[in-house]
Every structure is written in C-alpha cells, then in structure tokens.
Scaffold this motif. Structure first.
Motif, mmCIF file in Angstrom:
data_model
loop_
_atom_site.group_PDB
_atom_site.id
_atom_site.type_symbol
_atom_site.label_atom_id
_atom_site.label_comp_id
_atom_site.label_asym_id
_atom_site.label_seq_id
_atom_site.Cartn_x
_atom_site.Cartn_y
_atom_site.Cartn_z
ATOM 1 N N ILE A 13 4.393 17.691 5.254
ATOM 2 C CA ILE A 13 5.159 18.762 4.581
ATOM 3 C C ILE A 13 4.396 19.264 3.357
ATOM 4 C CG2 ILE A 13 7.260 19.206 3.225
ATOM 5 C CD1 ILE A 13 8.768 17.358 5.173
ATOM 6 N N THR A 16 1.418 21.311 4.404
ATOM 7 C CA THR A 16 1.731 22.576 5.080
ATOM 8 C C THR A 16 2.322 23.607 4.120
ATOM 9 O OG1 THR A 16 2.226 21.253 7.020
ATOM 10 C CG2 THR A 16 2.869 23.562 7.105
ATOM 11 N N VAL A 17 3.340 23.165 3.378
ATOM 12 C CA VAL A 17 3.994 24.156 2.510
ATOM 13 C C VAL A 17 3.139 24.494 1.293
ATOM 14 C CG1 VAL A 17 6.327 23.514 3.227
ATOM 15 C CG2 VAL A 17 5.336 22.455 1.216
ATOM 16 N N GLY A 18 2.250 23.600 0.937
ATOM 17 C CA GLY A 18 1.367 23.888 -0.196
ATOM 18 C C GLY A 18 0.488 25.099 0.051
ATOM 19 N N ARG B 78 3.136 28.808 -10.371
ATOM 20 C CA ARG B 78 4.018 27.899 -9.636
ATOM 21 C C ARG B 78 5.046 27.256 -10.573
ATOM 22 N NH1 ARG B 78 3.464 24.136 -5.202
ATOM 23 N NH2 ARG B 78 1.474 25.069 -4.681
ATOM 24 N N ALA B 121 5.097 25.607 8.796
ATOM 25 C CA ALA B 121 5.763 25.835 7.499
ATOM 26 C C ALA B 121 7.175 26.386 7.700
ATOM 27 C CB ALA B 121 4.925 26.799 6.669
ATOM 28 N N ILE B 124 9.386 23.564 8.627
ATOM 29 C CA ILE B 124 9.703 22.723 7.457
ATOM 30 C C ILE B 124 10.761 23.406 6.578
ATOM 31 C CG2 ILE B 124 8.723 21.775 5.315
ATOM 32 C CD1 ILE B 124 6.092 21.397 7.035
#
Lengths: 454, 191
Positions: A13, A16-18, B78, B121, B124
């Motif tokens: 996760i 991937t999301v990074g 971020r 993604a 997720i």
C-alpha cells in the motif's frame, strides 16, 4: 504468518499510493477560483454591510444627538429670592433645606405643642443659628420618617387606622391656631430677611382650617405645595430654537435611463432634517426603491447566425443616500413652501440583468406543393435566448452621482407632526450601475415628519 | 534547489511567489493529481477530498513565500495537504458520534501474496474507503506518513493505546477486505 501478511500488505500500500497521482479534472481550477473569490469577498462584503449600517446609524443618529444636546441644555430658571439673595451667596439653611420648616408637620402637632414650643422659646431668646439648624434638622428627620411611614401605609383607610391606633391623648389641640403656629415657627426658624422669601412658604389656609375642624383625622394632606425644589419654570427648548425633524417618506416615482422607456416604481425610507439657520436646513436620509427597466437595442440585424442582444431587463434595488440643503424663502416659508437641492450617493442591494439574445437561422421544411408533391422550402426561424446575471450587494458605492432638485410644501399635523409633499427630480451626473446606466427618476415624495417637544 | 523539483516546477513556484494568476493556474493543474491522491486516502468521498485539495492550495498560495528550497517541495506540499485533511476530519468528527467498532476476529486471515502484489492504487483507495474513519486516519498517518503513535494521539485526540489498537484493527480489516474483495487472484486477472 499474520504479521507477515500485514507487513506485506502495508508495504505494498505504501509503495503504491506513494507514487499514485490522479489526472487533472477539468473544471477544478475554475471551482478553485470561485472559492478563492468568495473567500476574498467575504470580509469585503461584511465591511460593506458594516459601512452601510454605520451610515444609517449616522444619518439617524445625528438628529438624535442634536436633539439630546439641546435637551441637556434645558434651563431651570430659579426664581431668585425677593430679599435679593443671589449669585454665589449661600442660601439660608431654610431655603437650602426647604422641608426642614416643620411648622405644618402633622406629627409634630400631634406630638404635642409642648415640644414645639421649645425652639420657639429658644429662638426668642436668640439661640444661635447652629442650634436652630440642628433643631430644624431633627424635626426634618422626624417629619421625613413619619411621612415615609404614612405614605407607605397607603390611602385614607390606612391613615385612619393609624390614627385609631394612636393614643387618644396624643393629639393635643395646639394652643395657638395652626396658622399662627405655622407662621410663628417659620418666623422662628427663619431670620427676618428671609421669612417671606419664596412662594414655597405660602400659607395653606383652607386646608389647615379643615384640619383643625377634624382634629382626629390624620393629616392626609400630601402637602404637595412643599416642593422639593424651589419654584422653577422649565424653559422649553422648542421656544429657544428649531429642532431636528425625522420621519418616514414614501415616493412614487418614474424611473428612466438612456435608451429605456420610463417605468413606475415606489420607493421609501427614512429622512431627517437638521436645522442650520432660520432659512436653511440640512436634509438627509436613506431611501430604498425597487426599479425595473427595459432597454432595447437599436439596429437589429435581420438575418444573422450569431446571437444578437435585443433587449435587457434590469431590476435594481437601490439604496439612496441624499444630502440636500433645504431653503425656506422668506415670505413663502410661512405658507410651508421650501426648495431643496443636493446630491445623492447610491449603492445597490441587488442588480439583476436579463439579457435576451435573438438568433435567426434558416430552416428547410417540407410543404405540399400545388401539384401535390412535396416541396422543400427554406424559411427563417428566429429563436430567443435569455441569460441572467446578478451583481452582489453593495459591490460599489457611487458617491454623489445624482443631483436632487425639489420643491415642497409642508403642513403641520398637530404640534409634533409634519406632512409634506415634495415633487422632485433626480438627475444623473454620471453613469453608474454595473451596466453604466444614466439612471434618473422623478416623482413625489410624501413625508411624515416628527419633531419632538412641541 | 530542492532535490525533487524539476526546473518547470521551480519556475511555477517562483511564479506563484510573485502572485501571478497564470502561474497559479499552472501550479494548480500540475499538482492537482498529487494532492488529490493524498486527500482521497483520508477522505474517500470525492467532494470532501476536493474541498481538502482546494483548501490546501489556498494555504499553499498564501504561504509559498515561506517555502525554502532546502526540503523537498512535494514533502512540504504533502504536509500541508495532510494537515488540511486532519483539520477537516477534526471539524467533521465534532458533528459525528464516535462509535466503538467491533472487535477484530482473532482467527488468522490468509491472503495470497500474488493478490496483494496485484492491488492497484484504485483498489487500495477502495479498500481504505471501507475502513472506519478512525482506523483509516491512524493507518494513513502511521503507515504512510510515518507519524508516531504519540503524534497521532495528539493529532486525533486519542490515547496512545487507542491509536495502537486502531492500527492493528485497521490492518486486520484491510486483510479481511482484500480477502473478501479479491478472493481469487486468477479469477480477477485472468478471466
């Protein structure tokens, strides 16, 4: 095993999301701009509302302030003692403490004449002024206490009850008639020069006689003649000069703008008139009007594939802040005539525009021909489309954009009210509104004014 | 120059510092996807995420003068987005009742490793959407942003132990969700 799965899942996760990014969505920037504009305008709008509120408060507050100031100046004319005591010279204690004079105090009389004779004797013997003052003060205290009790107990019935409760032998007929006692005591307490100083010490013959005729009846005289203040005459401010007038107005009006046909509207608001001199006064206020206008565009194209603006419907809610000078001409003033001139500032609570576009296009239709066959015919079809736009409230304040000219006649209604009719013209000096209109109006303003204190 | 900044991004930053609306527009469009992806992890509802993104850009444009090129720009950006998302969460949580979620099942969940590696993604984000708010917040902050439990407890007004518990439960729930949504890797990817 469990931890391993969690670790692997979490790692995946995170990885991937990074790296994940979404594509730009069209319209997001425009939405952001709208939000940005709204947030920027928020304090400005509040500021405008606050400014408008302050203006209104100022307009209405100034006359009140003027009036209050004049009221504060209400003069109390104290009648000066006949003896000629005046200026900075301190008044005699009996004048300062007017109620100390206990000659007609009912309880004093009821308590017995013996007690009242002492000061007389003393004063006859030439007791010092201080002692006299002390005696007078004591009597005053007693009187105040009894009077307070009597007043608190209420009406005649209560007083009769009180009288019944008193020992019968408590009331002793004064040795001297009441008038004489009173006269004697006044003269005892006051030096000769001030014994007849003010009207406060006038005799109360009729009542005192009645009192003596009914000795057991408690003295229910309010003794209002014993005023807490010296004889005063209130000078009314109305007699000393003019006072501000404020009130409400209603104005049927005709509104016009360059290129439009006049339309009828009704306005109304608050006004105030602040006197400056005998002939001139300042007239101001705040009025609102909802105005509707329609403009038509000239020179329409007969055939155009491009939409053409043909008309605009305008709906305005205007807030008018006039500042005029009112002139009352000498001879005509008595008849209530006046003339007014000044400038108006404007803001708009609402500006609504409806634009109508017209588009002409060719359309081919099939019709039945003379020979019974279908024929294609080209015809022109005109379609209209309307779009609306609005401007936010108080977007701009147009200072002094309108000249006000008016004449009027005023009639009094009673002592405090004034009714006036005022034909007026409002002529635009320059363009205003979002569409830069030269907007003017004319009508009759009917005003109901209030002038307090008369 | 910040290590992650391309010359174009640097140009955008400089333009935004001057307050140029054109550069702001380009900046917004350039970083929109990056910020939206972060916002969606915290607020799966698109509208809420959009609101977080716009609020974040407001802050960025207002504070871009404070950015020094010593740290990575995306890291700085971020942080702003995450803080804005937390602000929104705190605002939202005031009006919602906190509920105690069900106890995690104690039995082990077996998930095929190939299923995990094939999660995209979008998958997720879908899984995160099914997590309760507090689980999702703690999971994001701890596992992705790298916050400590103490920091999370401070940010979310929780106790440290609650933060730990929520993290464990979030992981277990995610595993169960993966298992229930993607039971057979082969069925999904080869059918």
């Amino acid at each position: 095993m469990k931890d391993s799965i969690h670790k692997r899942l979490t790692d995946h996760i995170r990885k991937t999301v990074g790296r994940y990014e979404l594509p730009y969505e069209p319209g997001s920037w425009e939405e952001f701009q709208r939000l940005q504009r709204r947030r920027r305008q928020q304090p400005v709008i509040w500021f405008r509302y606050a400014l408008a509120a302050c203006l209104l408060l100022g307009i209405l507050g100034v006359p009140v302030w003027f009036y209050t100031n004049k009221s504060d100046g209400t003069q109390l004319a104290v009648r000066s003692p006949k003896s000629g005591l005046s200026g900075q010279r301190p008044l005699h204690p009996s004048v300062e403490n007017r109620q100390r004079v206990g000659a007609v105090l009912p309880d004093r009389i009821a308590a017995g004449a013996n007690r009242t004779e002492k000061p007389l004797v003393r004063s006859a013997k030439g007791t010092s002024t201080e002692t006299k003052e002390k005696n007078a003060a004591n009597r005053q205290d007693e009187y105040e206490q009894n009077r307070f009790e009597n007043q608190n107990r209420g009406g005649v019935n209560n007083r009769l009850e009180i009288a019944d409760r008193l020992p019968k032998n408590r009331f002793i007929q004064p040795e001297t008639p009441f008038n004489e006692t009173r006269q004697t005591r006044i003269s005892a307490d006051l030096p000769a020069e001030s014994s007849t100083q003010t009207a406060s010490f006038a005799f109360i013959n009729p009542r005192s006689i009645r009192f003596l005729q009914h000795p057991l009846r408690p003295l229910s005289l309010p003794l209002s003649i014993w005023k807490n203040e010296p004889a005063v005459a209130k000078i009314e401010p109305a007699k000393t000069g003019p006072k501000p007038v404020w009130g409400v107005s209603l104005a049927p009006q005709s509104v016009y703008a360059a290129g439009s046909s006049p339309s009828v509207a009704v306005g109304g608001g608050l006004f105030s008139e602040i006197p400056l001199s005998r002939k001139f006064s300042l007239s101001t206020g705040l009025s609102m009007a909802q105005q509707k206008l329609g403009t038509k565009e000239a020179g329409l194209m007969v055939f155009s594939t491009v939409p053409q603006l043909v008309s605009t419907g305008i709906r305005l809610t205007s807030v008018d802040l006039p500042l005029n000078i009112r002139f009352r001409p000498g001879r005509l003033a008595s008849k209530g005539f006046y003339a007014e001139a000044g400038l108006s500032s404007l803001a708009f609570l609402n500006e609504h525009y409806a634009y109508t576009y017209e588009q002409t296009r060719q359309e081919t239709i099939s019709v039945m021909g003379t020979n019974g066959q279908e024929v294609h015919v080209t015809q022109l079809v005109t379609t209209q489309q309307t779009t609306t736009q609005s401007a936010p409230a108080f977007q701009k304040i147009y200072w002094g954009r309108i000249i006000n000219l008016s004449i009027g006649v005023e009639r009094r209604l009673g002592t405090q009210f004034r009714l006036s009719a005022e034909p007026y013209v409002k002529y635009p000096v320059g363009p205003f509104t979002r569409e830069n209109l030269m907007l003017g109006s004319g009508g009759v303003s009917l005003r109901l004014g209030f002038q307090s204190g008369r | 120059m910040a290590p992650d900044c391309t010359p174009f991004e640097r140009q955008l930053i400089e333009g935004c510092r001057k307050g140029s609306p054109q550069y702001q527009e380009m900046f917004y469009k350039h970083f929109y996807g990056f910020t939206m992806a972060i916002a969606l992890r915290y607020h799966p509802v698109r509208q809420d995420a959009g609101s977080v993104v716009n609020d974040s850009f407001m802050k960025v444009f207002a504070r871009i003068d404070r950015y020094s090129f010593e740290e990575t720009f995306k890291g700085w950006l971020r942080r702003i987005v995450v803080n804005t998302a937390l602000d929104q969460y705190r605002k939202h949580i005031k009006h919602t009742q906190t509920v105690e979620y069900e106890q995690a099942e104690s039995q082990d969940i077996e998930v095929d490793e190939s299923v995990i590696s094939q999660l995209t993604a979008e998958d997720i984000l879908t899984l995160l959407q099914h997590l309760p708010d507090q689980y999702r917040m703690v999971f994001n902050l701890y596992e992705i942003e790298g916050y400590s439990h103490e920091e999370i407890a401070g940010q979310l007004k929780l106790s440290v132990s609650s933060s730990r518990v929520y993290l464990v439960r979030a992981k277990e729930k995610l595993a169960r969700l993966v298992k229930s949504y993607f039971p057979n890797h082969n069925e999904r990817f080869h059918s």
